[in-house]
Design an enzyme around this catalytic site. Sequence first.
Site, short mmCIF file in Angstrom:
data_model
loop_
_atom_site.label_atom_id
_atom_site.label_comp_id
_atom_site.label_asym_id
_atom_site.label_seq_id
_atom_site.Cartn_x
_atom_site.Cartn_y
_atom_site.Cartn_z
N GLY A 13 -3.99 -3.14 -0.83
CA GLY A 13 -3.14 -2.82 -1.96
C GLY A 13 -3.68 -1.65 -2.76
CB THR A 14 -5.42 0.83 -2.73
OG1 THR A 14 -5.96 1.85 -3.55
CG2 THR A 14 -5.72 1.13 -1.29
CB THR A 15 -1.86 5.00 -3.08
OG1 THR A 15 -0.78 4.06 -3.06
CG2 THR A 15 -1.41 6.28 -2.40
#
Length: 257
Positions: free
Chosen positions: A39-41
């Site tokens: 869950g990240t970019t």
Amino acid sequence: MDQLPNQTNIDMNILKITPESADDFKVEQLKALPKMKTGTTTVALLIKDGVVLATDNRATMGMYVANKNAKKLHMIQPHMYITIAGSVADAQYLIDLLKAETEIYKLRNDHDIGVGQTAKLLQNILYNNKGYFQVGHLLGGYTDKEGGAIYNLGGYGSLLEEKYASVGSGSPFAIGVLETDWKEDLSAEDGMILAARAVRSAIIRDIASGNGIDIIALQKGQAPIEKRYEITDIDIRDNKIENKKKKVSKKKTTKSK
């Protein structure tokens, strides 16, 4: 690397096929590994004589926002940085390990380790503990010998050299921006703007990305340039992300021999 955790209790996500007779096989489903949560970019891209890396600042636990100021962009050596996605504990352990190993290399050889060498070291660690570390990394940096270099490393030991890349739950949105607007020999400023736009596109659509953007540019003969943007829900609503510059700092760096 005998200090690394072993893999004795890892369940592989495979089908086990056992011969029952010469003409028949019995298939057994083994217990699957838990799904990796990223869950990240994170994004990375090549610029003229260097690289730019950027990440968002949100850490999640399922649907819960656990931290709004998570650091996902880390220095391994002054000429080389890494982004993290996946398990925070696994990523922090690997970063500490890389920092130590690259510093030992520098002391023994009296020169900086290459970006490709560091990527290969991390690949060996990940592959030898296949599936143990639930991570996704982008490693980027510059040396006089290699120029700018970016490597995309998966938790099972994959190693891909890229001109631009994105990892994490928001990567489908970010990679579209990079695919459309990246070109050879971008300036540091243009590269940082593109990286910010790519992460911003993910923040708008991906609920697991948000709260800010960290960016760094590493370029030949220049000190690293770091920027930090704080982003609120109101900024996204009013499309004011580009104007919320929080901090700009420059750090001294040592030249690679």
